[in-house]
Every structure is written in C-alpha cells, then in structure tokens.
Design a protein around this motif. Structure first.
Motif, PDB file in Angstrom:
ATOM      1  N   THR A 152       0.844  -1.193   0.000  1.00  0.00           N
ATOM      2  CA  THR A 152       0.000   0.000   0.000  1.00  0.00           C
ATOM      3  C   THR A 152       0.878   1.241   0.000  1.00  0.00           C
ATOM      4  OG1 THR A 152      -0.122   0.033   2.431  1.00  0.00           O
ATOM      5  CG2 THR A 152      -1.821  -1.215   1.242  1.00  0.00           C
ATOM      6  N   GLU A 153       0.249   2.385  -0.098  1.00  0.00           N
ATOM      7  CA  GLU A 153       1.010   3.634  -0.096  1.00  0.00           C
ATOM      8  C   GLU A 153       1.757   3.804   1.225  1.00  0.00           C
ATOM      9  OE1 GLU A 153       1.613   7.853   0.944  1.00  0.00           O
ATOM     10  OE2 GLU A 153       0.046   6.556   1.756  1.00  0.00           O
ATOM     11  N   GLU A 154       1.123   3.419   2.320  1.00  0.00           N
ATOM     12  CA  GLU A 154       1.765   3.561   3.628  1.00  0.00           C
ATOM     13  C   GLU A 154       2.955   2.620   3.776  1.00  0.00           C
ATOM     14  OE1 GLU A 154       0.547   3.297   8.390  1.00  0.00           O
ATOM     15  OE2 GLU A 154      -0.910   2.842   6.820  1.00  0.00           O
ATOM     16  N   SER A 155       2.796   1.371   3.361  1.00  0.00           N
ATOM     17  CA  SER A 155       3.885   0.407   3.520  1.00  0.00           C
ATOM     18  C   SER A 155       5.084   0.770   2.642  1.00  0.00           C
ATOM     19  CB  SER A 155       3.390  -1.001   3.177  1.00  0.00           C
ATOM     20  OG  SER A 155       3.011  -1.085   1.811  1.00  0.00           O
ATOM     21  N   MET A 156       4.842   1.209   1.404  1.00  0.00           N
ATOM     22  CA  MET A 156       5.958   1.572   0.540  1.00  0.00           C
ATOM     23  C   MET A 156       6.657   2.838   1.028  1.00  0.00           C
ATOM     24  SD  MET A 156       4.760   0.591  -3.352  1.00  0.00           S
ATOM     25  CE  MET A 156       3.255   1.551  -3.329  1.00  0.00           C
ATOM     26  N   TYR A 157       5.884   3.813   1.500  1.00  0.00           N
ATOM     27  CA  TYR A 157       6.511   5.050   1.974  1.00  0.00           C
ATOM     28  C   TYR A 157       7.328   4.797   3.240  1.00  0.00           C
ATOM     29  CZ  TYR A 157       7.119   9.903   3.366  1.00  0.00           C
ATOM     30  OH  TYR A 157       7.662  11.100   3.724  1.00  0.00           O
ATOM     31  N   ASN A 158       6.807   3.971   4.141  1.00  0.00           N
ATOM     32  CA  ASN A 158       7.576   3.643   5.339  1.00  0.00           C
ATOM     33  C   ASN A 158       8.850   2.888   4.994  1.00  0.00           C
ATOM     34  OD1 ASN A 158       5.635   4.852   6.936  1.00  0.00           O
ATOM     35  ND2 ASN A 158       4.538   2.934   7.346  1.00  0.00           N
ATOM     36  N   ALA A 159       8.789   2.022   3.973  1.00  0.00           N
ATOM     37  CA  ALA A 159       9.974   1.250   3.588  1.00  0.00           C
ATOM     38  C   ALA A 159      11.056   2.152   2.997  1.00  0.00           C
ATOM     39  CB  ALA A 159       9.584   0.164   2.596  1.00  0.00           C
ATOM     40  N   VAL A 160      10.676   3.066   2.105  1.00  0.00           N
ATOM     41  CA  VAL A 160      11.690   3.933   1.499  1.00  0.00           C
ATOM     42  C   VAL A 160      12.211   4.962   2.493  1.00  0.00           C
ATOM     43  CG1 VAL A 160      10.783   3.590  -0.825  1.00  0.00           C
ATOM     44  CG2 VAL A 160       9.905   5.474   0.559  1.00  0.00           C
TER      45      VAL A 160
END
Length: 448
Positions: A333-341
């Motif tokens: 999701t947008e949240e998971s990808m943003y937290n990962a980067v």
C-alpha cells in the motif's frame, strides 16, 4: 376543601412547569411548498432516483437541507439505474443492512449550493456534497460539461426557487460505497467455502506432495513465476499454481472490481483498455489471484500513457511487457511503501518481467519509482485495496534500464591483434582419378 387543595396543587404544578417549557428549544418544522425542488424531483421523470430517495429515508434530511440553503441535484437517467447498473450492486444497495451505503450514494449526487449551467466552471473545480464526497466539475474542450465521470445530458432540466436539477448520463459511485460492496461480497464468498489447505511441493522432484494442513488463504507454495501463463518472453509454466478444485478467492471478480474502480476513479481509461482489450492480462491476473497470489499494480494515468509512441506498442508482446514491469508480486500500500523507502532509502521490488526490478525511493514527501527519464511518482495512492490486489496510480510509464554487455567493465582489457594470414587449402578433388591413371601408366610400361 379537598377540591380547593387539589386545584391549588394543580396551579402550583403548572407554575413549576412554565419555566421548564420556556427553557426548552423551540421545535422548528420546515414547511415545504408545492414549488420546492424536492416536490419537483418526486414528480419528475427521474422515477428511479425518486424511488431510491424514498427507500433511503432521506426526505426529512433533504427537507432540512432545502430549508437552510439551495441545492443542486445531479439526477441519473432511468436507464442508468435500470439497465446499466450491475444487478448485484443494485441488490446490495437495496438490502436493509446497507442503508447507510445507499444514503451515502444518493447524497453524493446533491450539492449544498445552487450551480446553474451558466455558472458552470470553465476549468476544474471541486465541490463537497451532502455526504462530504468531493465532486469534480469540469468543462471539456468540446464544451461538454461533466461531473466526475458522468456527462451532463440535460443541464437545468428542472429549475425551482430553492434548487436546480441536472440530468446526467450515469450514476456516480463514491469510492467508500464501492469498497463496502467489494468487501461485503468478498467476505461472503470466503465464508461460503470450506477451508482447504494448499498443496506442498517436493523440492527434489518439484512436484506436488499430499495436501498439507495449511490455513485457508495461506500464500501458495509455488512461486508466482511458475504459475504465469506462457508469454512472449516467458517459458511455459512447469505446473499450474496451487488452489485445489475450489479456489478460496474469486480472482476474476476481484480483477473486474478493480478495473471498474479505475473507470469510476477517472484518468486511467488507457490502463483499463490495455488490460481488457489489447491483452489478456486481466484474465491472467484473475487466475493468479484465484490461486492465492497477491499483486500490486502501478497504474500509469492517461497523460503518461499518451506519451508512449507507436513503435513502443506496435512490437509483438510490447504491451504485455510494459504492464508486466508495472506489476509487483507483493501486496503493498502507499503507507507500507513510503515507510519502507523512509527507513531503507532505496527498495528494489521484483516485477513479473524477469529479471528486471523496479527501484523505489523517497522524494519530495512521496514515493518515486524508477530512475532517469522513465521515473514516476506515486500520484493517486490506494485507488483499490482489497487485501489481494493493490492499485497505486503513478504519473509516468516505467521502462526497465537497458541491459549492459557483460564484456564492458570498468578496467579496459588489452587485446593483442594477430595478423590475418590467408591459408590456401590444398585441392583434394581428383585424387582417385590421378591414382588410377598412374597405375594404368605403370602397367603399360611393364607390358612393353
């Protein structure tokens, strides 16, 4: 004496209630006259919409809204509600437990202000509806007026002092109502299926072993690349993916839901057209989801797809290869990808286009995919998320970097040039004839 005491008690009781009655707030009842826009709606030719308003128990709330301010109603034509609407979705709206979804849907067609056709904005303009849903009012270059993805067919169809009704082409479905419908349908399908474990693969023979007790909905044992159908650059799949005779998920229905969500969202018609018409990727994705795999689709918007040239799409298998590079075999999701980067800097995600990977990094408070000229930003986050398929809108088309030649390295290799020597081959034809002639000649000399 008794009567006198009772009358004094009643008088004192009434005197005690008098200040309480004066302290209560006055009850205001809105009087709707016969020239109201609500009466005109109920008596108009938009009979399907009027019937839904009555079933949704919205008359009192709309009367209060009309008493406070003028309203603008976008009324879909009867054919859009009778024939064009999905029967299963209409059945979902009419169920008593989904009354709140029906009310949200109908109030998303009503603005708490008066907007006539001559007040229509020439460019993009946002207005909030009675359900706090935001509508996009635009005017196309051809002069046609649109609200979200619906075209205005009859502007100013009904005009009253307290409001106006515009006739629109199709029903406007808010995102929250679409998600409620998808969630309710998926939960019903899962609960109606007996849990069945996924099979286990023998690593020595790469064949399926006896079914193991795996919880329902567990990820498949085989990798997603083994379940892919043969494509232009893919080898034939060695074996079908797990899932058994009864799949835990209806992947075709979920893919249909997310494609409809793309169309209702607006701005992703080219992506939906490639998935359904130009290729068979929609069917392939539905089969993968039915077998238990999860997917994340990075969907370029129409402006990005319009920049693709004819040469990029005319080659055999080119559309499939482009879309394969935009599909990640994970659920993000947008949240998971943003937290990962934000945590790791750069993240490389596998794609269905082997062996290429897409690189994601944080940039300007968002997620940036790719690098160089073929980079794209996360533009519309979480367009569709149902736990199996995630669709993220991006503002560019991602292209994999060109593969570098292995013989090109950082250290130059000295190559010794050897002179080319032309070697003449000895003639080999006629050896047998020459030997026979010599034998005959020697035989003649002996005889002489």
């Amino acid at each position: 004496m008794v009567f006198y005491g009772v009358s004094n008690f009643i008088t004192l009781f009434l005197l005690f209630l008098l200040p309480l009655h004066s302290a209560l707030p006055p009850t205001t009842t809105v009087q709707i006259n016969s020239n109201s826009i609500l009466v005109a709606l109920l008596d108009s030719h938009y009979t399907e919409l009027a019937e839904l308003v009555e079933k949704a128990l919205l008359l009192q709330k709309l009367e209060e809204a009309v008493g406070n301010h003028n309203i603008t109603i976008f009324a879909p034509r009867n054919q859009a509600l009778e024939r064009d609407l999905d029967p299963e979705f209409k059945r979902f709206l009419l169920e008593p437990r989904n009354l709140r979804s029906l009310q949200t849907l109908l109030m998303s067609h009503i603005l708490p202000s008066r907007i006539a056709s001559h007040h229509w904005p020439p460019t993009h303009l946002h207005h909030h509806t009675l359900s706090n849903h935001r509508l996009h009012l635009t005017t196309n270059p051809t002069g046609a007026k649109t609200v979200d993805s619906a075209e205005i067919l009859k502007p100013d169809d009904v005009i009253r002092p307290d409001g106006v009704i515009h006739g629109i082409q199709r029903l406007i479905i808010p995102r929250s109502v679409q998600e409620d419908f998808n969630r309710r349908r998926n939960l019903r399908d899962i609960s109606a299926i007996l849990p069945e474990g996924a099979p286990e693969v023998d690593p020595r023979t790469n064949r399926l072993k006896k079914p193991a007790p795996v919880p329902a909905g567990a990820p498949p044992v085989l990798p997603i690349y083994d379940a892919l159908a043969p494509g232009p650059s893919l080898a034939p799949a060695p074996a079908p993916g797990p899932g058994g005779p009864r799949h835990h998920f209806n992947g075709e229905r979920q893919v249909k839901d997310f494609i409809q969500t793309l169309l209702h969202y607006g701005g992703y018609n080219e992506m939906a057209d490639i998935l359904v018409n130009l290729t068979s990727l929609a069917t392939e994705m539905g089969r993968l989801v039915s077998e238990g795999y999860v997917l994340t689709v990075l969907a370029p918007n129409d402006e990005a797809m319009a920049k693709l040239t004819t040469d990029q799409l005319s080659e055999p298998g080119a559309p499939e290869q482009i879309i394969y590079y935009h599909i990640i075999p994970e659920y993000q999701t947008e949240e998971s990808m943003y937290n990962a980067v934000r945590r790791f800097g750069k993240i490389s995600y596998d794609t269905l286009r082997l062996p290429h990977k897409v690189v994601a990094q944080e940039s300007d408070g968002s997620v940036k995919f790719g690098h160089g000229d073929s980079s794209a930003y996360l533009f519309d986050p979480d367009i569709y998320t149902d736990g199996r398929i995630s669709v993220q809108g991006i503002d560019g088309v991602l292209l994999p970097p060109e593969e570098e030649n292995e013989d090109e390295s950082s250290t130059p290799i000295r190559r010794v040039k050897t002179p080319l020597v032309k070697v003449a081959s000895k003639p080999r034809r006629g050896k047998l004839l020459q030997l026979a002639c010599s034998m005959v000649g020697s035989f003649g000399r002996v005889c002489s």
